[in-house]
Design an enzyme around this catalytic site. Structure first.
Site, mmCIF file in Angstrom:
data_model
loop_
_atom_site.group_PDB
_atom_site.id
_atom_site.type_symbol
_atom_site.label_atom_id
_atom_site.label_comp_id
_atom_site.label_asym_id
_atom_site.label_seq_id
_atom_site.Cartn_x
_atom_site.Cartn_y
_atom_site.Cartn_z
ATOM 1 C CE1 TYR A 1 -3.074 -2.991 0.784
ATOM 2 C CE2 TYR A 1 -2.751 -2.542 3.223
ATOM 3 C CZ TYR A 1 -3.203 -3.398 2.373
ATOM 4 O OH TYR A 1 -3.891 -4.557 2.597
ATOM 5 C CB CYS B 1 1.584 0.641 4.214
ATOM 6 S SG CYS B 1 2.616 -0.369 5.277
ATOM 7 C CG PHE C 1 5.146 -1.420 8.650
ATOM 8 C CD1 PHE C 1 6.270 -1.615 9.757
ATOM 9 C CD2 PHE C 1 4.027 -1.183 9.118
ATOM 10 C CE1 PHE C 1 5.885 -1.364 10.937
ATOM 11 C CE2 PHE C 1 3.735 -1.201 10.542
ATOM 12 C CZ PHE C 1 4.796 -1.067 11.444
ATOM 13 C CB CYS C 2 4.646 -0.317 1.922
ATOM 14 S SG CYS C 2 3.593 -1.565 2.399
#
Length: 383
Positions: free
Chosen positions: A115, A118, A120-121
């Site tokens: 995403y 996101c 973390f992404c």
């Protein structure tokens, strides 16, 4: 193909063609006529076979008559044909071997399922961008998640390596790839074995998946000393990488959904940048914004945040800048380390929103942030 391979192939091809030409000349000669490998040779002098790269081979052939001449010509034709075949075969084999060698030199095929908004992404993208690792991005629909229906692991990011090795968890992805970049004698598959998956049930009764050693790089003692030349560098990097995951990430939602207007603005950005259908986008923007506004209040209580959550964000960011200090450009020194890239990746998801503008205006993070941004955009970690 390398120049040396080309030179050898050209020489071999020249030899084979010469032999074929000789065979044709022999077959076309009248019986009783001497046959020479190169037409410039005198009937009474030495007869040259060919000259290539300064090397001259001389051959003497007896006169050929009748059937013996045709037989000799056929032999030369057969030899030349076999020579050409072996030359082509050799070139193809060497070319394929060179391609395989180049692939083993680190040209990984990377596909990131994500995403865009996101954190973390965003951490993984910051790492890939900084190191100049080419990668394909697959934006996952956060409602249906059809793009990752093939995976039993249902979170993002997921990184596929060469279409066969699946890496889960942002910190595992980064640690595994960094280890590989330092020591390419180890395959990604072998490195990944050092980060075993552990399943457990959290305090709310939900099954969670964690990974051992995810902030460690799997290096030899010599590689560790080269990567972290100063005492304490490795522990400092690991500490702040974990801090980004365990604390900084949890400040994002309460800040971007702090008010109803900020929640709407945040979801407008999420829908615009994400992968939503028309109906899904409308539903996500209004229903999602309202839901996240309420959830952010619950998150504030869970993480013991102040009523004005901006103050927690400001303090966290200033703590980070203070840890870097005035003598270092980055926590990694002259170059960003994994902690720099992790913190940058988390903060970057707020760009374009009120929380980001407030953070840049009310903390000391701006100078460091722009330095890391420039380093990532220009792939300054590429080697």
């Amino acid at each position: 193909m390398h120049c040396g391979t080309l030179r050898k192939a050209n020489m071999a091809t020249t030899c084979a063609r010469t032999v074929l030409k000789v065979g044709c000349n022999i077959l076309n000669r009248r019986p009783g006529t001497a046959s020479y490998l190169v037409g410039n040779g005198s009937a009474h002098g030495p007869r040259k076979a060919f000259s290539s790269g300064g090397t001259v081979l001389r051959h003497m052939l007896p006169p050929t008559r009748g059937g013996r001449g045709r037989l000799l010509g056929c032999a030369f034709l057969l030899g030349g044909g076999l020579g050409l075949y072996q030359t082509v075969k050799l070139c193809v084999e060497q070319h394929l071997a060179e391609e395989e060698t180049q692939a083993s030199d680190g040209a990984l095929k990377l596909t990131l399922y994500q995403y865009k908004t996101c954190p973390f992404c965003s951490k993984v993208r910051a790492f890939l961008d900084y190191h100049g690792l080419p990668h394909e991005i697959v934006e996952v629909n956060p409602v249906m998640r059809q793009e990752i229906k093939w995976s039993t692991y249902r979170k993002v990011p997921i990184l596929m390596v060469d279409g066969k090795e699946q890496l889960n968890d942002s910190s595992v992805i980064i640690s595994c790839l960094k280890t590989y970049l330092i020591n390419k004698n180890k395959s990604v598959s072998k490195i990944l074995c050092s980060y075993p998956e552990i399943k457990s049930v959290n305090e709310r009764g939900k099954e969670v998946t964690e990974y051992s050693n995810k902030y460690w790089l799997m290096l030899s003692e010599a590689e560790t000393l080269e990567t972290y030349p100063e005492k304490g560098m490795q522990k400092e990097e690991m500490k702040w990488r974990q801090w980004a995951d365990d604390w900084l990430v949890h400040l994002i939602s309460p800040n971007v959904y702090r008010t109803t207007s900020e929640a709407l603005a945040a979801f407008d950005y999420i829908v615009r940048e994400g992968k939503f259908g028309t109906f899904e986008g409308f539903f996500a923007k209004y229903v999602g914004a309202a839901a996240m506004f309420l959830i952010s209040k619950r998150l504030k209580r869970r993480h013991n945040l102040q009523d004005d959550v901006r103050q927690d964000l400001y303090k966290a960011v200033n703590d980070w800048v203070e840890a870097i200090g005035k003598k270092r450009k980055f926590m990694g020194g002259d170059e960003p380390n994994l902690a720099d890239l992790a913190v940058f990746g988390v903060l970057r998801v707020m760009e374009g929103l009120q929380a980001f503008d407030d953070m840049m205006a009310n903390t000391k993070v701006k100078k460091w942030y722009r330095h890391v941004e420039n380093a990532a955009l220009n792939h300054q970690g590429q080697k």
